[in-house]
Design a protein around this motif. Structure first.
Motif, mmCIF file in Angstrom:
data_model
loop_
_atom_site.group_PDB
_atom_site.id
_atom_site.type_symbol
_atom_site.label_atom_id
_atom_site.label_comp_id
_atom_site.label_asym_id
_atom_site.label_seq_id
_atom_site.Cartn_x
_atom_site.Cartn_y
_atom_site.Cartn_z
ATOM 1 N N GLU A 51 0.939 4.355 -2.639
ATOM 2 C CA GLU A 51 0.676 5.713 -2.152
ATOM 3 C C GLU A 51 1.822 6.655 -2.503
ATOM 4 O O GLU A 51 1.582 7.811 -2.888
ATOM 5 N N LYS A 84 1.624 7.432 -6.201
ATOM 6 C CA LYS A 84 0.505 8.332 -6.474
ATOM 7 C C LYS A 84 0.831 9.760 -6.057
ATOM 8 O O LYS A 84 0.521 10.727 -6.774
ATOM 9 N N THR A 89 0.837 -1.211 0.000
ATOM 10 C CA THR A 89 0.000 0.000 0.000
ATOM 11 C C THR A 89 0.860 1.245 0.000
ATOM 12 O O THR A 89 0.582 2.216 -0.717
#
Length: 326
Positions: free
Chosen positions: A263, A266, A259
């Motif tokens: 992240e 992004k 994750t």
């Protein structure tokens, strides 16, 4: 001596210890006997400082002599490695003047037919080469690639733990929160300052990032896979120089690694759309704390960037920066 080469040699000396043989007053003349007067000037300057030896475990430089007083290893000599018969037997181009070998069997040298400072890294099996502008460029590259990522993290965390013990008589501390991963904690009750002791821990099991790479649309390159999958930690920070402080985001649980990767990718796309750049943390440059720590997956290096001021600061390979932070 050319200033860039001098600076590169100084940076190398900081990390390489006594792995290279110091030259004497006869070294350069012995090198010229092999290569001639028309050898690259910077290579001649290199041999005025060092007469063979090793850069860590990644490069062995040939010497004028096999044995040197106070140096335990026997070295390959320039004469034997540039003997025409040896070159023929080992499929080395006759016009490649060889002065070093890498740990993966590549030859380092220059082209006898050129009158330039260019240095070549030659892969015999693949018949391919990589060109460097000059000796300074080659040494700068080797300095940046000196550390493996897992070794760099271990070096950094060892320094942090030793400094805490020396100056605070404790392990590293962090403000207490009930959400902290207890696997990293050494104490579970906060002290009078509301802090608990912790330690970085090595991730012993393999973490497969294939599904993340599939989702991103490209493989993670260079230091990045090991950066995410070697250690769990609450803090990874330090100075790279007196005016630049880096603070990487924590990697504190195995379950959160994939994750976190998505992240950080992004977050970087908001500043660098359609790129392979990741935002690994934040930095302070001359009291300005609006800089991000960005990793370029296509180049295996990190840089700092302030979007508000459109200012960029080049740093270098992630592993080198981590290992040398203080």
């Amino acid at each position: 001596m050319q200033k860039r080469l001098e600076k590169a040699i100084k940076e190398l000396a900081k990390i390489n210890g006594d792995n290279l043989v110091k030259s004497d007053e006869n070294t350069v003349s012995k090198v010229i006997e092999v290569f001639g007067e028309n050898m690259p000037l910077q290579l001649k300057e290199w041999y005025s400082v060092y007469n063979g030896g090793f850069i860590g475990q990644i490069v062995e430089f040939y010497s004028t002599d096999k044995l040197h007083k106070g140096f335990s290893s026997e070295l390959f000599t320039l004469k034997e490695m540039n003997d025409p018969a040896y070159k023929r037997e080992n499929s080395i181009e006759p016009d490649l003047a060889c002065f070093a070998t890498t740990n993966d069997g590549m030859i380092v040298g220059y082209d006898l037919t050129e009158k330039s400072e260019a240095i070549y890294l030659y892969d015999i099996e693949e018949d391919m080469f990589l060109k460097f502008e000059d000796m300074a460029d080659f040494i700068e590259n080797e300095v940046q690639n000196y550390f493996l990522m897992e070794d760099a993290l271990e070096i950094h965390f060892r320094k942090v733990v030793n400094n805490y013990i020396a100056y605070n008589n404790s392990s590293p501390k962090i403000p207490y929160s009930p959400n902290l991963n207890k696997e990293l904690l050494l104490t579970f009750q906060p002290d009078e300052d509301g802090e608990v002791e912790w330690q970085p821990i090595r991730i012993n099991e393999e973490i497969d990032l294939y599904d993340v790479e599939e989702e991103l649309g490209f493989p993670l390159f260079g230091d990045l896979p090991q950066y995410y999958t070697t250690f769990l930690f609450f803090r990874l920070d330090g100075y790279v120089n007196k005016r630049t402080f880096l603070n990487f985001h924590p990697i504190s649980s195995r379950e959160g690694i994939k994750t976190l990767i998505k992240e950080q990718f992004k977050a970087a796309q908001e500043v660098f759309p359609n790129s392979q750049i990741f935002l690994l943390g934040m930095a302070v440059v001359i009291n300005d704390d609006n800089y991000g720590i960005y990793y370029d997956n296509t180049k295996n290096n990190i840089f700092l960037y302030n979007p508000e001021k459109n200012k960029r600061v080049k740093l270098g390979n992630l592993s080198y920066i981590v290992a040398t932070m203080y």
